[in-house]
Design a protein around this motif. Sequence first.
Motif, PDB file in Angstrom:
ATOM      1  N   UNK A 232      47.986  51.426  48.137  1.00 40.77           N
ATOM      2  CA  UNK A 232      48.260  51.314  46.912  1.00 40.77           C
ATOM      3  C   UNK A 232      48.669  50.235  46.115  1.00 40.77           C
ATOM      4  N   UNK A 233      48.060  49.401  45.179  1.00 37.55           N
ATOM      5  CA  UNK A 233      48.765  48.251  44.803  1.00 37.55           C
ATOM      6  C   UNK A 233      48.828  48.509  43.305  1.00 37.55           C
ATOM      7  N   UNK A 234      50.069  49.415  42.917  1.00 32.34           N
ATOM      8  CA  UNK A 234      50.469  49.148  41.426  1.00 32.34           C
ATOM      9  C   UNK A 234      50.862  48.374  40.135  1.00 32.34           C
ATOM     10  N   UNK A 235      49.042  47.992  40.162  1.00 31.78           N
ATOM     11  CA  UNK A 235      49.240  46.569  38.899  1.00 31.78           C
ATOM     12  C   UNK A 235      47.784  46.645  37.957  1.00 31.78           C
ATOM     13  N   UNK A 236      47.757  45.712  37.165  1.00 31.36           N
ATOM     14  CA  UNK A 236      46.066  45.597  36.775  1.00 31.36           C
ATOM     15  C   UNK A 236      45.137  43.839  37.385  1.00 31.36           C
ATOM     16  N   UNK A 237      44.313  44.307  37.059  1.00 35.97           N
ATOM     17  CA  UNK A 237      43.639  42.387  37.921  1.00 35.97           C
ATOM     18  C   UNK A 237      44.084  41.293  37.030  1.00 35.97           C
ATOM     19  N   UNK A 238      44.055  40.642  38.075  1.00 35.76           N
ATOM     20  CA  UNK A 238      44.381  39.752  36.979  1.00 35.76           C
ATOM     21  C   UNK A 238      42.792  39.201  35.885  1.00 35.76           C
ATOM     22  N   UNK A 239      42.176  39.928  36.421  1.00 35.96           N
ATOM     23  CA  UNK A 239      40.877  40.052  35.403  1.00 35.96           C
ATOM     24  C   UNK A 239      40.902  41.085  34.117  1.00 35.96           C
TER      25      UNK A 239
ATOM     26  N   UNK B 267      36.788  36.126  46.212  1.00 37.37           N
ATOM     27  CA  UNK B 267      38.199  35.808  45.537  1.00 37.37           C
ATOM     28  C   UNK B 267      37.766  35.375  44.223  1.00 37.37           C
ATOM     29  N   UNK B 268      37.873  36.342  44.076  1.00 41.13           N
ATOM     30  CA  UNK B 268      37.499  35.964  42.155  1.00 41.13           C
ATOM     31  C   UNK B 268      38.636  37.195  40.923  1.00 41.13           C
ATOM     32  N   UNK B 269      38.858  37.372  40.077  1.00 36.52           N
ATOM     33  CA  UNK B 269      39.587  37.888  39.351  1.00 36.52           C
ATOM     34  C   UNK B 269      39.983  39.103  39.538  1.00 36.52           C
ATOM     35  N   UNK B 270      38.853  39.761  40.102  1.00 35.90           N
ATOM     36  CA  UNK B 270      39.214  41.615  40.183  1.00 35.90           C
ATOM     37  C   UNK B 270      39.967  41.979  41.213  1.00 35.90           C
TER      38      UNK B 270
ATOM     39  N   UNK C 167      41.603  31.576  30.191  1.00 34.60           N
ATOM     40  CA  UNK C 167      41.156  33.625  30.078  1.00 34.60           C
ATOM     41  C   UNK C 167      39.896  32.733  29.948  1.00 34.60           C
ATOM     42  N   UNK C 168      39.177  32.660  30.580  1.00 37.67           N
ATOM     43  CA  UNK C 168      37.501  31.934  30.517  1.00 37.67           C
ATOM     44  C   UNK C 168      37.170  31.269  31.503  1.00 37.67           C
TER      45      UNK C 168
END
Length: 618
Positions: A102-109, A147-150, A217-218
């Motif tokens: 488990x990685x405690x961090x938000x996704x890039x998305x 490979x994607x921001x999520x 950002x897009x």
Amino acid sequence: MSSAPSAEFFQPLKADDPAVVGGYRLAAVLGAGGMGKVYLSYTPGGRPIALKVIRSEFSEDPEFRRRFQQEVRSAERVQGLYTAPVIDSDTEGAQPWLATAYVPGPSLAHAVALHGALPLRSVLLLTVGVAEALHVIHGAGIVHRDLKPANVLLAADGPRVIDFGIARAADSTSLTSTGVSVGTPAYMAPEQASAGTITPATDVFALGQLVAFAAIGAPAFGDGPSHAVLYRIVHEDPDLSGLPDELRPLVTRCLSRDPAARPALTEIIELCQQISPQPLRQGEDWLPRTVAGSITERLKLPAPAPTPPPQQPATAPTPTPLPTPTEYSPQTPPPGGAHPYAPPAHTPPAHAVAAAPTQAAPGVQAAPAAPGLPPGYRPPPGYQTPQPGHHPQPYNPQAHNPGYPTGPHTYPGAYPPPARRPRRTGLIVAGSVAAAVVGLGIIGYLLPDTTGKGGDAKAGNGPGASAGGSSASPKKRADPQPAAYEGVDVTGNYALMLADNPPRPAEDHGGGVMYGKGDLYYYSDTLFGEDKLGSANGKLVLLNNTQQGSLETCRAETRYTEKIGLDQLTKGSQICVLSKAGHIAVATYRGKSGPDDPSKYITVDLTVWRNADDPKDR
């Protein structure tokens, strides 16, 4: 935790969510995607893990299962600093699953959606981290494909790439024509969108899109319907107008339609170092404070679901000492209902009920108690009043229940007990003899085993142990000394027996190695090109790269299988062999014969612990 976990990150389990998967109790829902659902769980030691359960639509496809098993085995070999390692998996169960750290961090998305584009330094550190992760993933023979921001998580000490290689398992399955979306169109490479050849350069194109998304950002090819985005990827140029000038050359090369024109991962890392005004070093300050704050929120994990207590086998109730006459009144039953020695509930006719002294109406004399019975006792119909001079004996429950505590006990309201029976000396003598035999058995159990055979009595299954296991704790089985054998060559269609010293490959004429009695066999089918290691007399466990083969590891592992393809092994791969005879071994794969060798064989190193477990069917 002092504060409650955020419902935004950890969703509660719903009625259709399983409570346990592969022995892991689920605590919350982390997310869901095209291939399955991701849950939060914990290892037995309390470390959090992310457990991904594959959708049943995929698990019913045999081609998906075959590819999923291959990809998981490959993913287990990926041990990079910027990847989430695979902890456990089950590729053969009714519903396949995969567990990672488990990685405690938000996704890039998620981070960009809430806080906008990242600053240049954060983008450069993100780029070198993901490039290094892809370098390790490609080194294991895997192309990420999705490979994607999520699929990039922002941890406190750098990015983490997840779900590498899993998308390949869904390629060319029967589901690709049913509308199930696995890849993300906005981050596909042109060759991927047009069903071309997939190579590591495909991930480089996705990395270029990832960098543009983080800095702008897009998405570089815009949003909208999937077919419209895929058309722009294949035929139009990306929109890089909002990209910082320092990143434009790098992103432009990564987004080249020609895979051969895209830079290598090592070159991408060098370019990022040149762009940065100071050396790039990952640290806890690599993210803006607003994004780093969401990492703290994800550390407030929900507590694991409580494990229900194991069901105890039904046992006879332990007799409870009877209360004294002053503890309960005749009209008040003891806690839990009627006492086992009380008569069955019965209400005589109204004319036959004698009220207790405390129940008599004013001015009415209470009926006297029956001779020999407590005041207020209501005798059942047919009860004969004792004749004058009769003296009933106190009730002796032990006459009916030998396990009942000795001593005089009476219970108000019980039936008149029978007369005491005369003592039987023969029973006392027989009991004394039995006690002596049991005592001799206990002494024999405590004496050291001089026969060298051990036996079930040492394990608590012999004469020295009671049926309920309530005797003295048995001595722990001493671990046997390991026996090591290096460079054992196992010819195709030959098998080894761990009990042999030294183990030598032998033919098994009991129906072939797969149906014989071999503890470990090498099966080579030149017609169908199948090369497998297997066991016809036990179970196998392929250990992860992070595990060190040992007796303790093999005893603890439960990821059993009976066959392991040779294509899943690399030099140094370790396999636990657990035979039904109780022998345990670690087989270290050292390679196979060359194409010019007249014999087809594999070479293994063996470490064997003989009689390390009780013989049993596994």
